[in-house]
Motif scaffolding. Structure first.
Motif, PDB file in Angstrom:
ATOM      1  N   GLY A   1       0.915  -1.178   0.214  1.00  0.00           N
ATOM      2  CA  GLY A   1       0.373  -0.115  -0.113  1.00  0.00           C
ATOM      3  C   GLY A   1       1.189   1.253  -0.139  1.00  0.00           C
ATOM      4  O   GLY A   1       0.336   2.606  -0.232  1.00  0.00           O
ATOM      5  N   LEU A   2       2.163   1.132   0.411  1.00  0.00           N
ATOM      6  CA  LEU A   2       2.878   2.325   0.688  1.00  0.00           C
ATOM      7  C   LEU A   2       3.697   2.701  -0.502  1.00  0.00           C
ATOM      8  O   LEU A   2       4.158   3.753  -1.214  1.00  0.00           O
ATOM      9  CB  LEU A   2       3.891   1.931   1.335  1.00  0.00           C
ATOM     10  CG  LEU A   2       3.364   2.289   3.132  1.00  0.00           C
ATOM     11  CD1 LEU A   2       4.389   1.785   3.931  1.00  0.00           C
ATOM     12  CD2 LEU A   2       3.584   4.289   3.400  1.00  0.00           C
ATOM     13  N   MET A   3       3.915   1.343  -1.325  1.00  0.00           N
ATOM     14  CA  MET A   3       4.071   1.942  -2.477  1.00  0.00           C
ATOM     15  C   MET A   3       3.473   2.163  -3.819  1.00  0.00           C
ATOM     16  O   MET A   3       3.581   2.903  -4.511  1.00  0.00           O
ATOM     17  CB  MET A   3       5.291   0.447  -2.849  1.00  0.00           C
ATOM     18  CG  MET A   3       6.064  -0.278  -2.504  1.00  0.00           C
ATOM     19  SD  MET A   3       6.876  -1.877  -2.640  1.00  0.00           S
ATOM     20  CE  MET A   3       8.722  -1.871  -1.387  1.00  0.00           C
ATOM     21  N   LYS A   4       2.408   1.806  -4.205  1.00  0.00           N
ATOM     22  CA  LYS A   4       0.819   2.092  -4.506  1.00  0.00           C
ATOM     23  C   LYS A   4       0.531   3.493  -4.769  1.00  0.00           C
ATOM     24  O   LYS A   4      -0.494   3.481  -4.442  1.00  0.00           O
ATOM     25  CB  LYS A   4       0.333   1.153  -4.996  1.00  0.00           C
ATOM     26  CG  LYS A   4       0.466  -0.512  -5.153  1.00  0.00           C
ATOM     27  CD  LYS A   4      -0.446  -1.154  -4.981  1.00  0.00           C
ATOM     28  CE  LYS A   4      -0.379  -2.052  -5.735  1.00  0.00           C
ATOM     29  NZ  LYS A   4      -1.398  -3.289  -5.702  1.00  0.00           N
ATOM     30  N   GLY A   5       1.191   4.338  -2.825  1.00  0.00           N
ATOM     31  CA  GLY A   5       0.487   5.227  -2.699  1.00  0.00           C
ATOM     32  C   GLY A   5      -0.719   5.029  -1.813  1.00  0.00           C
ATOM     33  O   GLY A   5      -1.743   6.344  -1.422  1.00  0.00           O
ATOM     34  N   ASN A   6      -0.929   3.623  -1.623  1.00  0.00           N
ATOM     35  CA  ASN A   6      -2.592   4.116  -1.377  1.00  0.00           C
ATOM     36  C   ASN A   6      -2.755   4.462   0.490  1.00  0.00           C
ATOM     37  O   ASN A   6      -3.643   4.192   1.118  1.00  0.00           O
ATOM     38  CB  ASN A   6      -3.233   2.871  -1.377  1.00  0.00           C
ATOM     39  CG  ASN A   6      -3.600   2.011  -2.666  1.00  0.00           C
ATOM     40  OD1 ASN A   6      -3.301   2.868  -3.577  1.00  0.00           O
ATOM     41  ND2 ASN A   6      -3.158   0.861  -2.946  1.00  0.00           N
ATOM     42  N   ILE A   7      -1.268   3.897   1.046  1.00  0.00           N
ATOM     43  CA  ILE A   7      -0.981   4.267   2.494  1.00  0.00           C
ATOM     44  C   ILE A   7      -0.308   5.531   2.073  1.00  0.00           C
ATOM     45  O   ILE A   7       0.543   5.799   1.587  1.00  0.00           O
ATOM     46  CB  ILE A   7      -1.444   3.668   3.548  1.00  0.00           C
ATOM     47  CG1 ILE A   7      -1.198   2.215   3.207  1.00  0.00           C
ATOM     48  CG2 ILE A   7      -0.262   3.820   4.737  1.00  0.00           C
ATOM     49  CD1 ILE A   7      -1.807   0.364   3.697  1.00  0.00           C
ATOM     50  N   SER A   8      -0.861   6.326   3.510  1.00  0.00           N
ATOM     51  CA  SER A   8       0.263   7.648   3.588  1.00  0.00           C
ATOM     52  C   SER A   8       1.971   7.443   4.491  1.00  0.00           C
ATOM     53  O   SER A   8       1.204   6.522   5.192  1.00  0.00           O
ATOM     54  CB  SER A   8      -0.446   8.834   4.435  1.00  0.00           C
ATOM     55  OG  SER A   8       0.344   9.872   4.628  1.00  0.00           O
ATOM     56  N   ILE A   9       2.849   7.884   4.336  1.00  0.00           N
ATOM     57  CA  ILE A   9       4.085   7.660   4.537  1.00  0.00           C
ATOM     58  C   ILE A   9       3.716   8.100   6.213  1.00  0.00           C
ATOM     59  O   ILE A   9       4.325   7.296   7.129  1.00  0.00           O
ATOM     60  CB  ILE A   9       5.392   8.368   3.703  1.00  0.00           C
ATOM     61  CG1 ILE A   9       6.941   7.935   4.287  1.00  0.00           C
ATOM     62  CG2 ILE A   9       5.285   9.505   4.478  1.00  0.00           C
ATOM     63  CD1 ILE A   9       6.750   6.248   3.781  1.00  0.00           C
ATOM     64  N   LYS A  10       2.508   8.781   6.714  1.00  0.00           N
ATOM     65  CA  LYS A  10       2.965   9.006   8.264  1.00  0.00           C
ATOM     66  C   LYS A  10       2.092   8.692   8.969  1.00  0.00           C
ATOM     67  O   LYS A  10       2.039   8.564   9.789  1.00  0.00           O
ATOM     68  CB  LYS A  10       1.270  10.964   7.702  1.00  0.00           C
ATOM     69  CG  LYS A  10       2.327  12.093   7.243  1.00  0.00           C
ATOM     70  CD  LYS A  10       1.052  13.323   6.524  1.00  0.00           C
ATOM     71  CE  LYS A  10       1.383  13.659   5.765  1.00  0.00           C
ATOM     72  NZ  LYS A  10       0.562  15.108   5.923  1.00  0.00           N
ATOM     73  N   GLU A  11       1.528   7.776   7.928  1.00  0.00           N
ATOM     74  CA  GLU A  11       1.268   5.848   8.939  1.00  0.00           C
ATOM     75  C   GLU A  11       2.015   5.619   9.735  1.00  0.00           C
ATOM     76  O   GLU A  11       1.882   4.398  10.859  1.00  0.00           O
ATOM     77  CB  GLU A  11       0.297   5.297   8.318  1.00  0.00           C
ATOM     78  CG  GLU A  11      -1.023   5.577   7.749  1.00  0.00           C
ATOM     79  CD  GLU A  11      -1.876   5.752   8.242  1.00  0.00           C
ATOM     80  OE1 GLU A  11      -1.678   5.466   9.340  1.00  0.00           O
ATOM     81  OE2 GLU A  11      -2.804   6.289   8.433  1.00  0.00           O
ATOM     82  N   LEU A  12       3.814   5.688   9.228  1.00  0.00           N
ATOM     83  CA  LEU A  12       4.759   4.735   9.919  1.00  0.00           C
ATOM     84  C   LEU A  12       5.101   5.517  11.310  1.00  0.00           C
ATOM     85  O   LEU A  12       4.351   6.579  11.407  1.00  0.00           O
ATOM     86  CB  LEU A  12       6.403   4.650   8.782  1.00  0.00           C
ATOM     87  CG  LEU A  12       5.798   4.038   7.447  1.00  0.00           C
ATOM     88  CD1 LEU A  12       6.906   4.484   6.820  1.00  0.00           C
ATOM     89  CD2 LEU A  12       5.749   2.619   7.951  1.00  0.00           C
ATOM     90  N   GLY A  13       5.507   4.793  12.021  1.00  0.00           N
ATOM     91  CA  GLY A  13       6.252   5.078  12.851  1.00  0.00           C
ATOM     92  C   GLY A  13       7.632   4.822  13.641  1.00  0.00           C
ATOM     93  O   GLY A  13       8.096   4.107  12.863  1.00  0.00           O
ATOM     94  N   GLY A  14       8.288   5.639  14.208  1.00  0.00           N
ATOM     95  CA  GLY A  14      10.207   5.461  14.246  1.00  0.00           C
ATOM     96  C   GLY A  14      10.469   4.606  15.703  1.00  0.00           C
ATOM     97  O   GLY A  14       8.995   4.157  16.182  1.00  0.00           O
ATOM     98  N   PRO A  15      11.207   4.952  15.941  1.00  0.00           N
ATOM     99  CA  PRO A  15      11.981   4.363  16.890  1.00  0.00           C
ATOM    100  C   PRO A  15      11.354   4.851  18.326  1.00  0.00           C
ATOM    101  O   PRO A  15      10.401   4.552  19.851  1.00  0.00           O
ATOM    102  CB  PRO A  15      13.419   4.652  17.361  1.00  0.00           C
ATOM    103  CG  PRO A  15      13.614   4.400  15.964  1.00  0.00           C
ATOM    104  CD  PRO A  15      12.142   5.378  15.340  1.00  0.00           C
ATOM    105  N   ILE A  16      10.975   6.595  17.597  1.00  0.00           N
ATOM    106  CA  ILE A  16      10.043   7.305  19.655  1.00  0.00           C
ATOM    107  C   ILE A  16       8.718   6.753  19.834  1.00  0.00           C
ATOM    108  O   ILE A  16       7.972   6.589  20.873  1.00  0.00           O
ATOM    109  CB  ILE A  16      10.040   8.946  19.361  1.00  0.00           C
ATOM    110  CG1 ILE A  16      11.711   8.948  19.481  1.00  0.00           C
ATOM    111  CG2 ILE A  16       9.579   9.799  20.641  1.00  0.00           C
ATOM    112  CD1 ILE A  16      12.092  10.756  19.311  1.00  0.00           C
TER     113      ILE A  16
END
Length: 186
Positions: free
Chosen positions: A138-153
């Motif tokens: 979904g990220l690669m196709k642009g169906n899911i926003s990159i904002k959905e990802l979380g980091g170490p914090i």
């Protein structure tokens, strides 16, 4: 291993296929309508529902829409109208809006043998791998926003919240993170 341990320790939960309400989630439309645990939903918008799957598909197909419910309580047929809330779900590799009213089925718990625990642990690992692959797609196709990802914090924050719930929740989170990290490393 984490999922197998949790399954062996907690048992296997199976949802009852009948349309009997197991729990009401607070502050959702079902509670506002007055549904109670043990009520049996008979129809939605005059369409009879025979099992939980049919019932939920009728609700999911109507996000933010008004629906008419008919249910049975103590051998008395009751009627009501409510507006579904919107729930965001990952279907395939796309984010989809679905309707929700705030009820869960009756959950039957049974003990797990070691072999069943291992099987269910492997099954849960597969389900999380599938979920992760669908998210990446979904990220690669642009169906899911990159904002959905979380980091170490974000991971540290979630781990802290999970640890306060209990060891079983923390082990479940550890299993989930292990599956994600393993796939990303591959």
């Amino acid at each position: 291993l984490f999922f197998s341990h949790l399954t062996y320790y907690n048992g296997i939960n199976d949802a009852d296929p009948r349309t009997i309400v197991g729990k009401i989630i607070p502050d959702y439309p079902a509670e506002e309508l007055g549904l109670k645990e043990g009520d049996k939903i008979i129809s939605i918008n005059s369409i009879e529902v025979a099992n939980w799957e049919e019932m939920t598909s009728q609700i999911k197909d109507r996000p933010n829409e008004t629906i008419n419910l008919t249910w049975l309580r103590d051998n008395v047929i009751m009627y009501g109208e409510l507006t579904t809330t919107v729930s965001i779900q990952l279907i395939g590799d796309e984010i989809v809006e679905q309707g929700m009213i705030g009820i869960t089925p009756i959950i039957n718990n049974k003990e797990a043998t070691i072999s069943k625990a291992i099987f269910h642990g492997c099954k849960q690992t597969y389900q999380f791998l599938d979920l992760m692959i669908r998210h990446i797609s979904g990220l690669m196709k642009g169906n899911i926003s990159i904002k959905e990802l979380g980091g170490p914090i974000m991971i540290a924050k979630i781990a802290g919240e999970t640890a306060s719930v209990g060891i079983n929740a923390l082990l479940g989170l550890m299993g989930f993170l292990s599956v994600n990290l393993g796939l990303l490393n591959i």
